[in-house]
Scaffold this active site. Structure first.
Site, PDB file in Angstrom:
ATOM      1  N   CYS A  77      -2.002  -0.130  -0.406  1.00  0.00           N
ATOM      2  CA  CYS A  77      -2.158   0.244   1.004  1.00  0.00           C
ATOM      3  C   CYS A  77      -2.542  -0.969   1.846  1.00  0.00           C
ATOM      4  O   CYS A  77      -3.671  -1.480   1.749  1.00  0.00           O
ATOM      5  CB  CYS A  77      -3.211   1.349   1.119  1.00  0.00           C
ATOM      6  SG  CYS A  77      -3.718   1.713   2.814  1.00  0.00           S
ATOM      7  N   CYS A  80      -5.482  -0.459   4.319  1.00  0.00           N
ATOM      8  CA  CYS A  80      -6.761  -0.376   3.587  1.00  0.00           C
ATOM      9  C   CYS A  80      -7.377  -1.767   3.432  1.00  0.00           C
ATOM     10  O   CYS A  80      -8.602  -1.931   3.502  1.00  0.00           O
ATOM     11  CB  CYS A  80      -6.555   0.233   2.200  1.00  0.00           C
ATOM     12  SG  CYS A  80      -5.979   1.941   2.206  1.00  0.00           S
TER      13      CYS A  80
END
Length: 331
Positions: A77, A80
């Protein structure tokens, strides 16, 4: 973030989600009481990687002590990787008022599945054993600070209640409970001056002077002049002086033989104060002021003012002795 915008708010006020057999919406009073009497070891990190197995302890139970943010992320991700370092920075700057639990959804999919997390990054805040707020996406740092600020907005009131409870425990002679409460407060706010002063004072009363000094050393530089801290330092300084004064019975014999022996009366006043005989200590110093104001460059009045600071300005003996001192000085 308002409840209207919060995808985790059910509108019911109480969220019941079971993790590993623990009901997050169950009665919290017993656990809250236990949390007040137990403290984590000093230096416990406020950021932790968690798993499905540890979620109940590291998030549900821990959130009964302070808010816990759960960062749901995955190695693939990209957002993230932007959010997580900034989250860690802001959480560390909160100095224990909030903790961060990081959960890799690839390795531990069960909990995000229960919470209905369908995209990451996602952050959910837990308090009192239940999810209470959250956001999705890599939001700016200012919004993260705002989010944490809302979560911890009630800390001041809770800390004030805890400090009041610690004071009541001390008055009741329950020093152990008072120490536990002060320690719990300091876990939430390591720089809380009244808790540091209260804990140091109790350690000093228990004869653990070195530990008391170590606690006072933790007071931030900008707060070292706080009245509660000054009072403890004054008591400790007086005790060190008293230890060098000798036998009070001998001082009383000297006064009986010569009431004008101001040094004997002065030393006896310090011993009386150390014994907790505040009125006697004040009267001894007032007697010197009345007899010879100039003795040793006004030493009796100066010491009396130091005692007022140590006792506290609202202490009944302080108030009474201050009135008597004013009467002597201005009559």
């Amino acid at each position: 973030m308002s409840n209207r915008d919060n995808p985790y708010d059910t509108g019911a006020g109480e969220v019941n989600i079971t993790f590993g057999g623990l009901n997050a919406g169950s009665d919290r009073s017993a656990a809250a009481g236990a949390g007040a009497s137990q403290t984590a070891p000093q230096g416990t990190d406020v950021i932790k990687d968690v798993s499905t197995a540890s979620f109940a302890a590291d998030v549900i139970q821990e959130s009964r002590r302070q808010p816990v943010l759960v960062d749901f992320w995955a190695p693939w991700c990209g957002p993230c990787k932007q959010l997580t370092p900034m989250l860690e920075k802001v959480v560390r700057e909160a100095r224990g008022r909030v903790k961060l639990a990081k959960l890799n959804i690839d390795e531990h999919p069960a909990i995000p599945g229960q919470l209905g997390i369908q995209s990451i990054p996602a952050v959910i805040a837990f308090q009192d054993g239940r999810p209470v707020d959250g956001f999705m996406g890599a939001i700016p740092e200012s919004q993260v600070r705002e989010f944490i600020g809302r979560l911890t907005a009630g800390d001041t009131g809770r800390i004030e209640e805890a400090l009041a409870a610690a004071g009541q425990a001390r008055e009741a002679g329950d020093s152990q409970t008072a120490v536990q409460i002060y320690s719990a407060v300091l876990e939430q706010d390591p720089e809380q001056v009244d808790a540091l002063a209260g804990l140091a004072d109790l350690l000093f009363e228990a004869g653990r002077t070195d530990e008391a000094k170590a606690v006072l050393d933790r007071v931030p530089e900008a707060k070292k002049g706080a009245s509660a801290v000054a009072a403890v330092r004054a008591r400790m300084a007086l005790a060190e002086q008293v230890a060098e004064l000798g036998d009070p019975a001998e001082l009383e014999r000297r006064l009986a033989a010569n009431p004008a022996d101001h040094q004997a009366r002065f030393d006896l006043a310090l011993i009386q104060n150390a014994r907790g005989e505040r009125e006697a200590a004040a009267d001894s110093l007032l007697a010197i002021v009345k007899a010879d104001r100039a003795w040793k460059d006004d030493a009796a009045r100066t010491k009396l003012l130091e005692l007022f600071e140590a006792w506290g300005m609202s202490d009944p003996v302080t108030l009474s002795a201050r009135r008597k001192l004013s009467s002597l000085l201005f009559s």
